[in-house]
Scaffold this active site. Structure first.
Site, PDB file in Angstrom:
ATOM      1  N   THR A  49       0.856  -1.185   0.000  1.00 29.31           N
ATOM      2  CA  THR A  49       0.000   0.000   0.000  1.00 29.31           C
ATOM      3  C   THR A  49       0.895   1.238   0.000  1.00 29.31           C
ATOM      4  O   THR A  49       2.119   1.130  -0.008  1.00 29.31           O
ATOM      5  CB  THR A  49      -0.915   0.029   1.240  1.00 29.31           C
ATOM      6  OG1 THR A  49      -0.122   0.367   2.395  1.00 29.31           O
ATOM      7  CG2 THR A  49      -1.580  -1.325   1.471  1.00 29.31           C
ATOM      8  N   CYS A  50       0.280   2.418   0.060  1.00 28.37           N
ATOM      9  CA  CYS A  50       1.091   3.637   0.073  1.00 28.37           C
ATOM     10  C   CYS A  50       1.892   3.762   1.361  1.00 28.37           C
ATOM     11  O   CYS A  50       2.909   4.457   1.399  1.00 28.37           O
ATOM     12  CB  CYS A  50       0.207   4.868  -0.114  1.00 28.37           C
ATOM     13  SG  CYS A  50      -1.053   5.081   1.158  1.00 28.37           S
ATOM     14  N   PRO A 113     -10.309   1.724   8.139  1.00 25.33           N
ATOM     15  CA  PRO A 113     -10.867   0.460   7.649  1.00 25.33           C
ATOM     16  C   PRO A 113     -10.308  -0.018   6.316  1.00 25.33           C
ATOM     17  O   PRO A 113     -10.446  -1.183   5.970  1.00 25.33           O
ATOM     18  CB  PRO A 113     -12.365   0.778   7.520  1.00 25.33           C
ATOM     19  CG  PRO A 113     -12.398   2.243   7.204  1.00 25.33           C
ATOM     20  CD  PRO A 113     -11.240   2.855   7.955  1.00 25.33           C
ATOM     21  N   GLY A 187      -7.156   9.391 -10.356  1.00 21.05           N
ATOM     22  CA  GLY A 187      -7.297   8.008  -9.918  1.00 21.05           C
ATOM     23  C   GLY A 187      -8.761   7.709  -9.667  1.00 21.05           C
ATOM     24  O   GLY A 187      -9.596   8.619  -9.628  1.00 21.05           O
ATOM     25  N   GLU A 190     -10.092   3.185  -4.156  1.00 19.60           N
ATOM     26  CA  GLU A 190     -10.840   3.334  -2.910  1.00 19.60           C
ATOM     27  C   GLU A 190     -10.532   4.653  -2.204  1.00 19.60           C
ATOM     28  O   GLU A 190     -11.431   5.320  -1.690  1.00 19.60           O
ATOM     29  CB  GLU A 190     -10.523   2.158  -1.979  1.00 19.60           C
ATOM     30  CG  GLU A 190     -11.370   2.114  -0.735  1.00 19.60           C
ATOM     31  CD  GLU A 190     -11.133   0.856   0.086  1.00 19.60           C
ATOM     32  OE1 GLU A 190     -11.870   0.657   1.059  1.00 19.60           O
ATOM     33  OE2 GLU A 190     -10.211   0.083  -0.245  1.00 19.60           O
TER      34      GLU A 190
END
EC number: 1.2.1.70
Length: 426
Positions: A49-50, A113, A187, A190
């Protein structure tokens, strides 16, 4: 078997290092298969992830050095550079770490989350790659179950706080009235979806979603009454954008200094607020050198995030206790599974000995021996064979000074339960 969790995150590595160690979605399947082929890892999953890149592995014996070397080679980093910011958790600590990650307890934003969904995606990709086996499969399911319990039984997820929320909060500090502002979101994943929701809820004047595919941009834009464009349309949209927030999986920058300079001229140098949430970064760092640009990276959001976390601190302790319980429960089940394997092998051995003695008994009957003699011999032979190996091993261990083996044998064979007492000592 040995289980390890190895990686880097926002607490141990700068964004510059994290973007170099990040995996693109297209790389994951091949990387997982290569990881299992070139290291002692029998099972593997990668979470990228980032804010973190982590490897979850099952091995015959703990061997983190080979995995670190593979990770450094794969991303063309020096091993020393990677070692300086990498962490390795093993066995129970690794299980606990993975569960804390899933619950958002190890995130930049406490209790966020999104990480659980990202972990579920990592599991799905590992299954696609064929690198998930019995141990990782059980661990992922136990982790998801614990995370669900934490979400249900604590307030860790209340009062929405996320990188997306922090980015919008920062935008509000710079543009007091979002009703007059226009935003360009780059982008359609999510995080950008969350940004769009927060901006929409704040009543922003106009949102434009730019993405590599117009279809995906349109799907997101429709939810919030926004406009959808392609990445190639960004230069035209920049001139109208007060807020630019970017989060893609691109390996190369999408927005350069030249394009932003041109937009500023068209805006007559009206300021632009930019947040680059992506790792690797979507916006060239040099853009931040421009006088009328406020450029923030994901690491710059710490202060904003901290201000919004106080309400979650109380729930964190309860969540930690649930993670500790989930970890212990998983480790206990692993120990039980190990016992099942031993018992299965012991039963197979006992059945083989039984069959051998039964065959002897049948031959004795054929040769005319009485049933009484055959039964007595069957009982003696089976008893002797069942006791032979444990007896030899016990004598050997006690001769080596392993007196604890006697106590263990006594407990294992329940020799202290209902044993006939020596009446001579009464």
């Amino acid at each position: 078997m040995a289980f390890i969790a190895l990686g880097i995150n926002h607490k141990t590595a700068s964004v510059e290092v994290r973007e170099r160690v990040a995996f693109t979605p297209e790389q994951l399947v091949e990387a997982l298969q290569q990881l299992c082929r070139l290291t002692p890892s029998r099972e593997a999953a990668i979470l990228s992830t980032c804010n973190r890149s982590e490897l979850y592995l099952e091995q015959d014996q703990l061997s983190s050095d080979e995995v670190l070397k593979w990770l450094a080679d794969y991303h063309r980093l020096s091993l020393d550079e990677l070692r300086a910011c990498a962490y390795v958790h093993s066995e129970q600590d690794a299980v606990r770490h993975m569960m804390r990650v899933a619950c958002g307890l190890d995130s930049m934003v406490l209790g966020e989350p999104q990480i659980l969904g990202q972990l579920k995606s990592a599991y799905a990709v590992a299954r696609e790659a064929g690198t998930v086996g019995p141990l990782l499969g059980r661990l992922f399911q136990a982790t998801f179950s614990t995370a669900k319990t934490v979400r249900t039984d604590t307030a860790i997820g209340e009062n929405p706080v996320s990188v997306a929320f922090a980015a919008v909060s920062l935008a509000k500090q710079i543009f007091a009235d979002l009703h007059r502002s226009q935003a360009l979101l780059i982008g359609a994943g999510e995080t950008i979806s969350l940004v769009a929701r927060h901006l929409h809820d704040q009543g922003i004047k106009r949102i434009v979603v730019a993405n590599r595919t117009l279809e995906r941009a349109s799907q997101l834009a429709e939810q919030f009454g926004a406009h959808a464009v392609l990445l190639s349309d960004i230069p035209d949209e920049l001139a109208h954008s007060d807020i630019v927030i970017s989060s893609t999986a691109s390996q190369l920058p999408i927005l350069g200094k030249g394009a932003v300079e041109s937009a500023l001229k068209k805006r007559k140098h009206k300021p632009i607020f930019m947040v680059d949430i992506a790792v690797p970064r979507d916006i060239e760092p040099q853009v931040g050198e421009l006088d009328d640009v406020y450029l923030y990276t994901v690491d710059d959001l710490h202060e904003v995030i901290e201000e919004n976390l106080k309400s979650r601190q109380g729930a964190a302790q309860a969540a930690e206790e649930l993670v500790a319980a989930g970890t212990e429960d998983f480790m206990q089940r692993l120990r039980e599974l190990a016992a099942v394997d031993v018992l299965k092998a012991y039963r197979q051995q006992a059945e083989r000995l039984r069959d051998e003695e039964l065959a002897k008994a049948q031959r004795m009957l054929v040769n005319g021996a009485s049933a009484e003699d055959v039964l007595a011999q069957l009982a003696r032979g089976l008893t002797n064979k069942l006791l032979h190996a444990p007896s030899v091993r016990m004598k050997k261990l006690t001769a080596e000074g392993r007196i604890d083996a006697l106590s263990l044998a006594q407990e294992l064979f329940a020799l202290d339960e209902g044993a006939p007492q020596d009446k001579g000592l009464q």
